[in-house]
Write an enzyme that holds these catalytic residues in place. Structure first.
Site, PDB file in Angstrom:
ATOM      1  N   GLY A   1       0.409 -10.655   2.695  1.00 29.80           N
ATOM      2  CA  GLY A   1       0.437  -9.216   2.935  1.00 29.80           C
ATOM      3  C   GLY A   1       1.439  -8.861   4.020  1.00 29.80           C
ATOM      4  N   GLN A   2       1.528  -7.586   4.350  1.00 31.63           N
ATOM      5  CA  GLN A   2       2.507  -7.137   5.343  1.00 31.63           C
ATOM      6  C   GLN A   2       2.311  -7.825   6.696  1.00 31.63           C
ATOM      7  OE1 GLN A   2       4.207  -2.969   5.205  1.00 31.63           O
ATOM      8  NE2 GLN A   2       2.127  -2.529   4.561  1.00 31.63           N
TER       9      GLN A   2
ATOM     10  N   ILE B   1     -11.689 -14.899  -0.470  1.00 30.71           N
ATOM     11  CA  ILE B   1     -12.619 -14.693   0.644  1.00 30.71           C
ATOM     12  C   ILE B   1     -13.940 -14.079   0.194  1.00 30.71           C
ATOM     13  CG2 ILE B   1     -10.782 -14.521   2.366  1.00 30.71           C
ATOM     14  CD1 ILE B   1     -11.380 -11.462   2.461  1.00 30.71           C
TER      15      ILE B   1
ATOM     16  N   ALA C   1      -7.201  -7.764   2.794  1.00 29.87           N
ATOM     17  CA  ALA C   1      -7.903  -6.501   2.574  1.00 29.87           C
ATOM     18  C   ALA C   1      -7.512  -5.914   1.230  1.00 29.87           C
ATOM     19  CB  ALA C   1      -7.587  -5.496   3.688  1.00 29.87           C
TER      20      ALA C   1
ATOM     21  N   THR D   1      -6.243  -2.765   0.110  1.00 30.61           N
ATOM     22  CA  THR D   1      -5.634  -1.630   0.802  1.00 30.61           C
ATOM     23  C   THR D   1      -5.107  -0.546  -0.134  1.00 30.61           C
ATOM     24  OG1 THR D   1      -3.517  -2.782   0.898  1.00 30.61           O
ATOM     25  CG2 THR D   1      -4.988  -3.026   2.800  1.00 30.61           C
TER      26      THR D   1
ATOM     27  N   THR E   1      -8.979  -0.180  10.247  1.00 31.84           N
ATOM     28  CA  THR E   1      -8.163   0.970   9.890  1.00 31.84           C
ATOM     29  C   THR E   1      -8.626   2.285  10.512  1.00 31.84           C
ATOM     30  OG1 THR E   1      -7.478   2.319   7.976  1.00 31.84           O
ATOM     31  CG2 THR E   1      -9.593   1.225   7.815  1.00 31.84           C
TER      32      THR E   1
ATOM     33  N   TYR F   1     -12.258   3.287   0.446  1.00 31.56           N
ATOM     34  CA  TYR F   1     -11.541   2.344   1.305  1.00 31.56           C
ATOM     35  C   TYR F   1     -12.091   2.383   2.728  1.00 31.56           C
ATOM     36  CZ  TYR F   1      -7.768   0.496   4.228  1.00 31.56           C
ATOM     37  OH  TYR F   1      -7.053  -0.197   5.169  1.00 31.56           O
TER      38      TYR F   1
ATOM     39  N   LYS G   1     -14.200  -0.604   4.637  1.00 28.34           N
ATOM     40  CA  LYS G   1     -13.654  -1.199   5.865  1.00 28.34           C
ATOM     41  C   LYS G   1     -14.633  -1.048   7.030  1.00 28.34           C
ATOM     42  CE  LYS G   1     -10.108  -2.782   6.605  1.00 28.34           C
ATOM     43  NZ  LYS G   1      -9.727  -4.221   6.624  1.00 28.34           N
TER      44      LYS G   1
ATOM     45  N   TRP H   1      -1.012   3.392   9.295  1.00 32.49           N
ATOM     46  CA  TRP H   1       0.329   3.661   8.780  1.00 32.49           C
ATOM     47  C   TRP H   1       1.251   2.439   8.914  1.00 32.49           C
ATOM     48  CZ3 TRP H   1       2.175   9.323  10.066  1.00 32.49           C
ATOM     49  CH2 TRP H   1       1.155  10.232   9.762  1.00 32.49           C
TER      50      TRP H   1
END
Length: 293
Positions: free
Chosen positions: A10-11, A36, A59, A61, A100, A124, A128, A149
């Protein structure tokens, strides 16, 4: 330091791997290597590697898709963190978990602090929040990092979308009545590593009152429209774009989406600065290398 990173593709996961590789004993795994949501698989992986630190960057997302993929969202965002927390506790590891701004309603006038009441408005955010509650209840050595963001060189994000659309259109309508702090994934990774190093270095001397929830995002706060305008301006300056499209600010109501998004995602980052010396993400500086995106 032995570090287990989930969501490694992921990012934030990619940024963590880039910064940790060759510097620690690292096990970086994505869903292909570890699901997971599989309790037994999580315990087996954690027991086999015995990390000092687990960083959960995994996650679900896809905010709008989550409104349809409800069970999947809860499995990844609630159950997965629960199993990681239980596994971490079983071996005495610390768990660093990314959360988040969506845990808040977005209705507050002002900037959100860690102790503000949570009230998520979409699947979402709700999933979370339950993930946060699960890790806090099941791992005594937990740090939750709420962010917002997120953008970076890897994966899909707002910056890449704006750059792509700017090459295709002469005019863009961007939401101007939602506000928050754009956050560079590389800065999130650096913040998590700083916290991990502090926990391991101080060991038994680590002040356990430092465990808990922290906010980490970018400054200065802006709107999506303001973010887009800065991206375009920097892209033209760096010759990533030949010309700038016209950016028109629109209202949230003009761009309906399946998931309700917070109008206010401004996070106060003072606590993480005071506790760990970590400064807010400088998102404008992070945009100076747009050719890498």
């Amino acid at each position: 330091m032995r570090v287990l990173v989930t969501g490694a593709k992921g990012q934030v996961g990619c940024s963590l791997v880039e910064r940790l590789s060759g510097k620690v004993e690292l096990l970086a795994i994505d869903r292909d290597e570890l699901d997971i949501t599989n309790e037994n698989a999580v315990f087996e992986a954690v027991k086999a590697f015995e990390p000092d630190i687990i960083i959960n960057a995994a996650a679900h997302t896809a905010v709008d898709k989550a409104e349809e993929e409800v069970e999947l969202s809860y499995a990844i965002n609630r159950d997965g963190p629960l199993y990681l927390a239980q596994a971490a506790e079983s071996i005495g590891a610390a768990l660093l978990h990314i959360s988040t701004d969506y845990v808040f309603s977005g209705d507050k006038n002002g900037i959100y602090i860690e102790t503000d009441a949570v009230d998520p408005k979409c699947v979402y955010g709700k999933s979370k929040l339950l993930g946060e509650q699960a890790v806090l209840a099941n791992c005594s050595r937990t740090i939750i990092l709420r962010t917002a963001w997120v953008f970076g060189e890897d994966g899909n994000n707002f910056v890449k979308t704006i750059l792509r659309l700017a090459q295709q259109r002469d005019e863009l309508g961007i939401v101007a009545d939602q506000f928050g702090g754009p956050t560079y994934a590389g800065d999130i990774a650096t913040a998590l590593i700083t916290i991990a190093k502090t926990i391991v270095a101080e060991d038994s001397d680590f002040d356990t009152t430092k465990y808990g929830i922290y906010h980490y995002s970018g400054l200065p706060h802006t709107s999506w429209c303001g973010f887009a305008q800065t991206i375009i301006a920097k892209a033209v300056e760096q010759k990533v774009l030949n010309k700038a499209p016209i950016i028109n600010g629109i209202k949230t109501d003009d761009y309906p989406t399946p998931a309700k998004r917070p109008a206010n995602s401004k996070l106060n980052t003072q606590k993480i600065t005071e506790t760990f010396g970590i400064q807010a993400s400088d998102w404008q500086y992070a945009l100076n290398q747009l050719s890498d995106y």
